[in-house]
Structures are given as C-alpha cells and as structure tokens.
Design an enzyme around this catalytic site. Structure first.
Site, PDB file in Angstrom:
ATOM      1  N   GLU A 439     -20.067   6.299 100.064  1.00  0.00           N
ATOM      2  CA  GLU A 439     -21.415   5.744 100.537  1.00  0.00           C
ATOM      3  C   GLU A 439     -21.748   6.223 102.104  1.00  0.00           C
ATOM      4  O   GLU A 439     -22.126   5.539 102.802  1.00  0.00           O
ATOM      5  CB  GLU A 439     -21.570   4.163 100.228  1.00  0.00           C
ATOM      6  CG  GLU A 439     -21.454   4.011  99.007  1.00  0.00           C
ATOM      7  CD  GLU A 439     -21.549   2.568  98.551  1.00  0.00           C
ATOM      8  OE1 GLU A 439     -21.887   2.072  97.523  1.00  0.00           O
ATOM      9  OE2 GLU A 439     -21.065   1.721  99.274  1.00  0.00           O
ATOM     10  N   GLU A 515     -16.641   3.765  90.609  1.00  0.00           N
ATOM     11  CA  GLU A 515     -16.632   2.215  90.669  1.00  0.00           C
ATOM     12  C   GLU A 515     -17.766   1.838  89.256  1.00  0.00           C
ATOM     13  O   GLU A 515     -18.577   2.693  88.831  1.00  0.00           O
ATOM     14  CB  GLU A 515     -17.618   1.599  91.692  1.00  0.00           C
ATOM     15  CG  GLU A 515     -16.765   1.995  93.015  1.00  0.00           C
ATOM     16  CD  GLU A 515     -17.814   1.510  94.363  1.00  0.00           C
ATOM     17  OE1 GLU A 515     -18.482   0.698  93.998  1.00  0.00           O
ATOM     18  OE2 GLU A 515     -17.368   2.096  95.628  1.00  0.00           O
TER      19      GLU A 515
END
Length: 1004
Positions: A439, A515
C-alpha cells in the site's frame, strides 16, 4: 525587553556558548531526522550468517531516559556514560511504551502527524539508551556492531564516537567499530527518535512502538573471514538433480572458500557450480534441508540448504515443477505485553500452531520478520512472501501527492530498504517471492526496487499488490477481490487493461490474493467459496488471510481484570479504534473460531463418508506428500457414547490422487433408531517437529437418524384465572399473554428478535451493495434494535388431541416506521412439556431510506430469571457457527460451562451461536431447561443484547443474574465487510415468512 545596541560588542559567557552549541546540535539533529537519505555510516548489507567467529549479545538491562522531543533531549555528554541522573533501567530488546514510558499509538492508514514530508512533528519522543559492556581480546583487531531492529531512527555512539545512523526500523544495520572498540570497558549509546522522515515509509497498519526492539550484537570480524554468502540451490524437476553454487565474499569481492555438505559427501570450491544427482528437494510439505558449511582461513559459517526451483508457466506458480496452492496468513510481529519484541519461544510456538492448522504459507506483512523466523520457516516448512519495510498508505487521502514511491529524492532510501531485505534473507529456501512492500501507491522508485532485485536475485518472482498493471512484478496480486471477480481472474477473463501489451503480460501471470477473508471479530465468512475457486482454477495460487494475529495490548482495569486495549484506549489524538484487533488468533495466540474453520477449509485431505457408512472417499490434496506418514481412524457415537472405533488400513495415496476406502461392515446398524454419528480422521502416525503423533489433520463425518424430537401431545387445557392463564407447566400473564414461568423457572420476557449486537463486519460497508451505509447503521435506522409488540389478541382453541392451543397474536414495529411483522405465538402442552409454535409474517414494505432492509436473525429471545451454569447440546460444535462459518464444527454431543460459550472478542459483539441443534439442556440454578426442535441455533448469555451492543471492552460485560436464551430459526451470515466483501447472497436474510416450533421442558 531591552535591545542591545548593534555598536556594542557582545561578550559570550561560557554558559552562553554552551547554550548556543546545544541549539546548534538540536538544529542539526532536527535536520537529520528530516533527511530522506538512507542510514549513514553503516556497513554494506549482507546475509544473516551463523558464524564460528566470536560474538557477544548486548541484550539485557540498559539505562534509559525519555525526552519529549529532539530539541528537549539533553546534550550533556551522556554518550560517554558519565552522570546518568534521570536514567532508569529498561530491557533491550523492548518497545519503550510497553514499559511505562509514553504510550502506544495505533493508526491504520493515517499518519499520527501532519503530512508534510520530510518533516516530523515537534512532539517526537526521543529515547536515550545506554549500556556498558566488556570486550575481550577475541574482538580484535576487527569487530562490528549489529542492530536488528530500531524504530524509527537511531544514532549510535561507541565510547563517545558517533558511528552513524539507522533508517529502516525492521532492517538490520551494522557498524564497523574497529579502532573505536577497546579491550575491557566500553560504553554504547543509542538515541532513538520515534518519528523521522523514514516514518513516512513505515505507515503499516499497526501500533507505533519506538525502541530498540530486536537484538544488539557485537561480532568479531576476522581478517581472513567471510563477510557474505549467497546460496544458489536449484532443483531440476526433470532429472531430479540439484544444482548448487555458493558465492562467498569479503569486502564485496569473491574469495576462496570451501563448501562442504557432509551428508552428500560434497566438498567444492565456492563460486563453482555442481550438479548433485537425485537430490531430495525442499517444499513446505517436505522441508528437506542439508547441513552445510562455508569455510575460509579465518571463519566458518553454517548453513541449511534447501534445493528447490520456482517457475511461472502457463499462468501457474510452480515449485519444483508442480503447481502449488498457498494456504496462507499475513503475519505481523506483536506481543500483548512486550510490543514489537517477540521472544523466540513465542515465535516458535505460533509457527507450530500455524502448521497444526494446515497453514503452509506466510506473508511477512509488511516488513522483514526477526531473522530467526526464516530459519524456523525453512525447518518447519512454510512458503514465505518476504516483504520490504515499506508502506506509504497515508498519502492516499491526498491523492498520492508527494508520495515517496514516485519522488526521485526518495529513490536511494527505497532501494536501500529493498537491498537490506534481500541481502539479509537471500539464503532461505522458504522465501519464494520478494515483495516490494504494501500500500505504497505506485511509481518509479518501486520499479527501480524491482529492477535491482531482479538483477540481484533472478531466481525469485517479484510481488507488489499496488502495481495494478503488473508492469514491474511477476504475479498478479489483489486484496479482497470478491468471489465473482476472483472467478473471472481464475478463468483469465477479467476486465482488460487499456494497454494490450500489459494486458497480455498480466494474463500470463498467476493470481494471488495477498489479503482476503478479513478475520476481524465474528468471522470470517465466505472462506469455503474462495477455496472452491482456488481448487477449480489453476491460475489461482491461493491467498493470505488478513491476518494471523490480533494486536491487542494487555491492560488491567480498576477491578483487577485484564483485557486487551485497542486504538483510542491510550488517549491518542487520532486513531483507528479496534481495527488493530483482527486475527485468527488473539494477541496471546489463542485460536479464534475462524482459525478452527480455516483449518477445515484448507485441509489438504478431503474425506467424504459414504451415506451407508460402508466406506469413505479419500482425496490427497497435497502437492508433494503422499499419505504414508498418516494413519486413519474411525469412531461411531450415539448419545455421546462411543459405540465402535478403530483404524483403517490405507495404502499410501499419491499427491492429487483419489481412492475409495472400505470401513468395517455393520457400522450402519450400530445404535439403530437413534441419532448416530460416524467420524473418520486422518492423523499423524509419528511425532513431527510441529505436532505429536495423533494430531488430526483432516476429518469427515456421516450422520443418520437425525429425526426431530417429537412434539408433546396437546392434551392440556387452558386454565383461566383472575390474573393469569395456565397451560401445563407454563403460567402466562393474562393481560399481555407473555409467559411468567415455565415450571419453577421465572420467565421475564419472550419475544421475536430480528437483530443482533453488531459484529465488526456489520460496521463495515459491503463494497458491492448500492446502500453504502454500514449494515449496523441500516439496522439502527430501520429500528430493528427497538421493535415493540402490540397485542392483537389472546385466544384458546381446541386441538385435535383434546387439549387447547393458546395463541397470542401480536404485531411488532418500531417508532416512526410503517413496516413491521405479525407474530403469532401458539402454545400447547402434554402436562410436562410445552410446544411453542412461532409464525412470522412481514407486514408492510420493508424499505428504509430507499433501500431494502435485511434482518440479522429470525428467532426467539427468552429471558429467564435464573442463571445458567452449563449448556449441553446435540448439534454442531464445539465452537460457534453461523450461516457462512462453522466449517470446522462437527455434529456431536457437547457440553460447556456458560462462560466458554461466548467468544471473547476484544470488542464485544454477537457471537456464541451453536447451529443445527436438535436438543439442548440448560442447567440453571432453578432446574434444567430442555429445548428441542428442528435444526435451530442456540445462544445463551448472562447479559442482554443491549448491554452487549453498548460494550466496548470485555470488562463492560457484567452478568445480571438472568439468562438470555436465543433460539434462532435462521441466522444471517457474517461475511468480511469490516474490510472486504460482505455476505454472499445465499447467506443473506431478507424479510420473509417463517414458521418454527420448539419444545420446552423444565426438570428438577
């Protein structure tokens, strides 16, 4: 205030000069903390090596002093170890907020300071660390000082001489102390700032916990020693040969060294390539390692070699030529009492726990783990995606402006982080991919990190989820892609990229969910459906659950009770609440129900029992291992009693194979006429490093004669009295029609419930739902939590059996709403038991705010004026289950004390339901309440739903002397909307008619 005339000379007093020097030093320190450069003064990054050269651990009790900021930190010559007034003891490794110095601070995405890179806030705690140690002659003439983890920025002095700085909290830094280290007494000083420019690169979703949190070591560096080793141990799956080349270097130059592998009878020169015939390759299932040494005249290092290859072919990720499936978790390093400093024994225990639950892969979110972790992963057998210490998530809210990932001035810092990541752990067979970070948006610096890594280690693919075009990575990675999108990707028919060349390149890549199934609170739901897709489409290489571990911090309440704290509990100015407590295990590594379900979902062996119990189908889903190390057992139970059991001879079944196995004849006839359950289990035949013989890997079940308990014959008639009605063992209030007691058990309330205390997932937003309000908000705004009954009538009618059926007709609705439900409660009795039939009919259009309203449940809430001690039941268990969870539960007979029925989620919420129950017995202090009926879900608590919904911590839940019993005809799924997809359509609960019956009886 007077102003000195410019013409008048100013004499500087000694005190003024000292103050001016202090200001200059403080200004210089502020400037250095704002530097975007990598660490200063460190040695080149190298592998973490086990050497026979002398070493000395400097872990232990240090002296510590905390200042509120770098400008306030004293410049009093403390680095030389003189006057240590104001210092106190602190263990190293440690996170200093966990030892009473300042407080932890949790944020997920947002930075805990103004985003004005590269500047840091004035409120920037600074910790001065000081230790005295003795150095013997073995550390001369050359030595190095190693730090394995300092958060976030350290400046290091030895004997008053500044060695340099560290940047990259979870990365190793070494300093050459030759000529500075002295024999005998030495003083090591480290000033650590909580925030620095480097903090903009470390915005991982976790607590901000400054300190020297990993090992500090003094290492002798022999003149003719080995600085670095790079092992290349490939495997040719066509020939079965290993291909070995070991590089050894000193000062960045190749050196003459000898590589020895005694088990293989090998002795070869470093740098040469050697083919080893018929080697046993390494995989997570069969983690075969070979002990090796690399020797130079002055030093020998020990290694564990694993021969394996990694290839991407036909959009499939392959190890040793075989497509593998990752059954993984994301793992942070956290300890509820120690913070970032996780003891080795805790680390070992959690890795064994993962292995015991069929987990075979770990993503090191979002930084390199403690160096010992990789050695354990090699030995126990895990595939590791090793991630760089990089995340810049806090720039997203500003449209990624000034993001370091695409700013040229940050390039050297980002590449340095990747270099330190790769160099430290490059020799581990467990590492199957390098990840650039998490991220951090996208940009030129990430592409340069990838380029450097591919040049240094072309044997491993590159991962980075943020590269949506996959331009500089080797696998296509996404977070929380829905089941529908994952299915499209698995078939290679996902939405195309605008660039045809990039689109074609990405479609040739395997796909990983880095994820998925966010394990926060009650859940996660939808795991089985993902696993079905992974099994169906070879392009899908599996995924990593977010996440393995909750990051709760142990605190003690005023009454002495311990519980876990989360964001906001330490007075943080901004924070992200309990989002830090999401995991398959709690902070003490205690399994949550989600882990028990995950173990079943990902079990590599599938066992399906035949309907007639004559045998079972066994499918071996391992990629490399056959079943020769396992034994197979069966057991038949009825009414909680074992009727038969034994072992089954199973010839070794090859990976990917399926076969039919026979069971002893006559099992189907055991316990005829009553409910019975047959369970077949696959267990370890012998002890392993991670579990003892008898540990269960997989199981399958068959059940028969699961008839619903018979309803009582309605022979009792209603006895109408002045203030009450009586029907068999039940006394009713004549005005309201509510039961006042069943037998000798007081009943304080009985009503239909359509709501539950919201779960963490209910506070999330279902990404594909047009109504973007969290479900918890939708329920409150629709009034589901405040439904009130209006009595429509009470009547008694004769039953065909000669007794009466007492019917209480009601309408339930919420203030301000036109929609509601019509609910009829019909009672009948044989004198000892009572049957309650509940008929539910939606009334009006269940639309609120322009959107359809969904229900959480359709069931009864029965409030008893007596406390429950234990609950026994026949149904799914022993742990909880909801519509889209409970895969790890079994059909059987169970009994638990009341306090073990609940799940102690850090933020209290709906939990504890046992599904597919046929019969149950609640042991009360006023008797035993038996409950039976068709498949229903049972939940029992010592406090109300309103108390549960209002609670923020476990200590808020105080039993009130009652029992709150929930008998549910239907329960909604829980999904993963806390972060990810919501509840799948089959598990949603739209307003609908319902008709269900339960039988109640009180025994003394």
């Amino acid at each position: 205030m007077s102003v000195q005339s410019p013409s008048a000379p100013v004499e500087s007093s000694p005190d003024t000069a000292v103050q001016r020097r202090a200001l200059e030093l403080a200004a210089g320190a502020v400037q250095e903390l704002a530097s975007v450069a990598p660490a200063r003064g460190t040695l080149p990054a190298r592998a973490y090596l086990h050497s026979d050269a002398p070493r000395k651990s400097l872990n232990g009790e240090w002296q510590f002093r905390l200042s509120s900021g770098i400008r306030q930190a004293p410049e009093d010559g403390w680095q030389r170890g003189g006057d240590t007034a104001g210092f106190e003891g602190l263990p190293v490794p440690s996170s200093w907020p966990m030892h009473g110095h300042g407080s932890p601070w949790y944020t997920n995405v947002q930075y805990p300071f103004a985003v004005e890179p590269p500047h840091v806030p004035e409120a920037n705690p600074v910790g001065d660390h000081l230790v005295e140690f003795q150095a013997g002659p073995e550390f001369f003439p050359r030595a190095a000082l190693r730090f394995d983890g300092i958060e976030s920025a350290g400046t290091v002095w030895l004997n008053g001489t500044e060695l340099g700085t560290t940047r990259g909290s979870r990365l190793a830094h070494e300093f050459d102390v030759t000529g500075i280290l002295v024999q005998g007494r030495n003083i090591l000083a480290v000033r650590v700032a909580q925030f620095s420019a480097a903090s903009y690169l470390e915005d991982q979703d976790m607590w901000w916990l400054p300190g020297i949190f990993r090992d500090v070591t003094l290492q002798s560096r022999p003149d003719s020693g080995i600085d670095d080793v790079f092992v290349h141990a490939d495997y040719d799956n066509h020939t079965g040969d290993g291909i070995l080349r070991v590089e050894a270097s000193r000062g960045g130059e190749a050196i003459d060294a000898v590589v020895r592998i005694p088990e293989l009878g090998l002795e070869l020169a470093a740098g040469s390539e050697h083919r080893v015939p018929q080697i046993s390759p390494w995989s997570a299932e069969l983690p075969r390692l070979y002990e090796a040494t690399v020797s130079a005249p002055g030093e020998t290092v020990a290694l564990q070699l694993g021969f394996r290859s990694i290839t991407i072919e036909d959009a499939q990720f392959k190890v040793n030529g075989q497509r593998i499936l990752l059954r993984g978790v994301n793992r942070h390093e956290h300890h509820p009492r120690l913070g970032r400093a996780v003891p080795r024994d805790v680390m070992e225990d959690e890795l064994r726990l993962m292995k015991q639950h069929n987990i075979n892969a770990i993503r090191s979110s979002h930084y390199p783990p403690h160096p010992d972790f990789l050695a354990l992963a090699d030995q126990l057998g895990f595939y590791v995606v090793l991630e760089c210490d990089l995340e810049t998530h806090g720039f997203e809210s500003g449209g990624w402006k000034q993001n370091p990932s695409d700013d040229p001035q940050w390039e050297s810092a980002l590449v340095d982080r990747m270099r330190r990541t790769v160099e430290r752990d490059k020799n581990h067979a467990a590492v199957i991919m390098w990840s650039l970070g998490n991220e951090a948006g996208t940009g030129r610096n990430l592409a340069e990190m990838s380029r450097w890594t591919k040049h240094r280690d072309p044997s491993r693919p590159i991962h980075y989820e943020g590269d949506s075009t996959s331009a500089y990575v080797d696998v296509y990675s996404r977070m929380y892609a829905s089941h529908a999108e994952t299915a499209l990707i698995g078939q290679g028919i996902e939405e195309p990229l605008e660039d045809p060349a990039l689109d074609a390149r990405r479609r040739a890549m395997p796909f990983v969910l880095c994820e998925y199934v966010h394990a926060m609170g009650n859940g996660p739901g939808g795991m089985s459906e993902y696993q079905d897709l992974f099994d169906r489409y070879p392009r899908l290489m599996g995924g990593f659950v977010w996440e393995w571990l909750e990051h709760g911090i142990t605190v003690t309440a005023a009454d002495g009770q311990e519980h876990f704290a989360y964001g906001g509990d330490f007075g943080e100015e901004i924070h992200d609440g309990n989002f830090v407590t999401d995991g398959l295990v709690d902070a003490n590594r205690k399994p949550r129900p989600g882990l028990l379900d995950f173990k079943k979902v990902i079990a590599p062996l599938k066992i399906a029992v035949a309907e007639d119990w004559s045998g079972f189908t066994l499918r071996n889903g391992f990629d490399f291992a056959d079943t020769s190390t396992l034994s197979f057992r069966y057991v038949v139970e009825a009414d909680g009693v074992t009727l038969d059991g034994g072992t089954v001879d199973v010839a070794p079944l090859a990976p990917g194979a399926e076969a039919q196995m026979e069971l002893p004849a006559g099992l189907a006839g055991l316990g005829a006429g009553r409910p019975a359950v047959l369970t077949v289990s696959a267990v370890l035949a012998t002890d392993t490093e991670w579990a003892a013989a008898g540990h269960e890997l997989a199981w399958g079940q068959g059940a028969r004669d699961l008839a619903v308990a018979e309803q009582p014959v309605a022979i009792e008639q209603v006895d109408v009295q002045a203030a009450e009605l009586r029907l068999g063992p039940v006394v009713f209030d004549r005005v309201s029609g509510l039961p006042a007691s069943i037998g000798e058990v007081p009943v304080e309330d009985l009503r239909l419930v359509l709501w539950w205390a919201p779960t963490d997932n209910d506070f999330g937003r279902e990404w594909t739902d047009p109504d973007q309000r969290p479900l918890a908000t939708q329920w409150v705004e629709a009034g589901l939590d405040r439904l009130h009954s209006r009595l429509l009538g009470i009547s008694a009618a004769p039953s065909p059996d000669g007794g009466d059926v007492l019917t209480v007709r009601t309408r339930m609705g919420a203030a301000g709403k036109q929609f509601g439900v019509l609910v009829d409660y019909s009672w009948s009795s044989d004198g000892q038991s009572v049957a309650l039939r509940t008929e539910v009919r939606p009334d009006g259009e269940w639309i609120n705010g322009g959107y359809a309203v969904e229900w959480a449940r359709i069931g009864l809430e029965i409030v008893l004026g007596a406390q429950t001690k234990t609950v026994a039941w026949f149904g799914q268990g022993p742990h909880q289950s909801y519509a889209d969870t409970g895969q790890g539960t079994r059909m059987g007979w169970f009994e638990l004390p009341l306090e073990e029925l609940d799940v102690d989620y850090v933020r209290p919420q709906e939990s504890g339901a046992r599904s597919a129950v046929r019969t149950a017995a609640l042991e009360l202090d006023a008797g035993t309440l038996d409950v039976s009926g068709a498949r229903f879900a049972l939940t029992v608590r010592p406090y109300s739903q309103d108390v549960l919904a209002a609670a923020r911590h476990r200590t808020d839940l105080v039993p009130d002397g009652r029992s709150y019993v929930y008998v549910d005809h239907a329960l909604r799924g829980v999904g993963t909307a806390a972060c990810g997809p919501g509840v799948l359509e089959p598990y949603r609960l739209q307003p609908r008619e319902a008709d269900f019956t339960v039988v109640l009886r009180v025994r003394r």
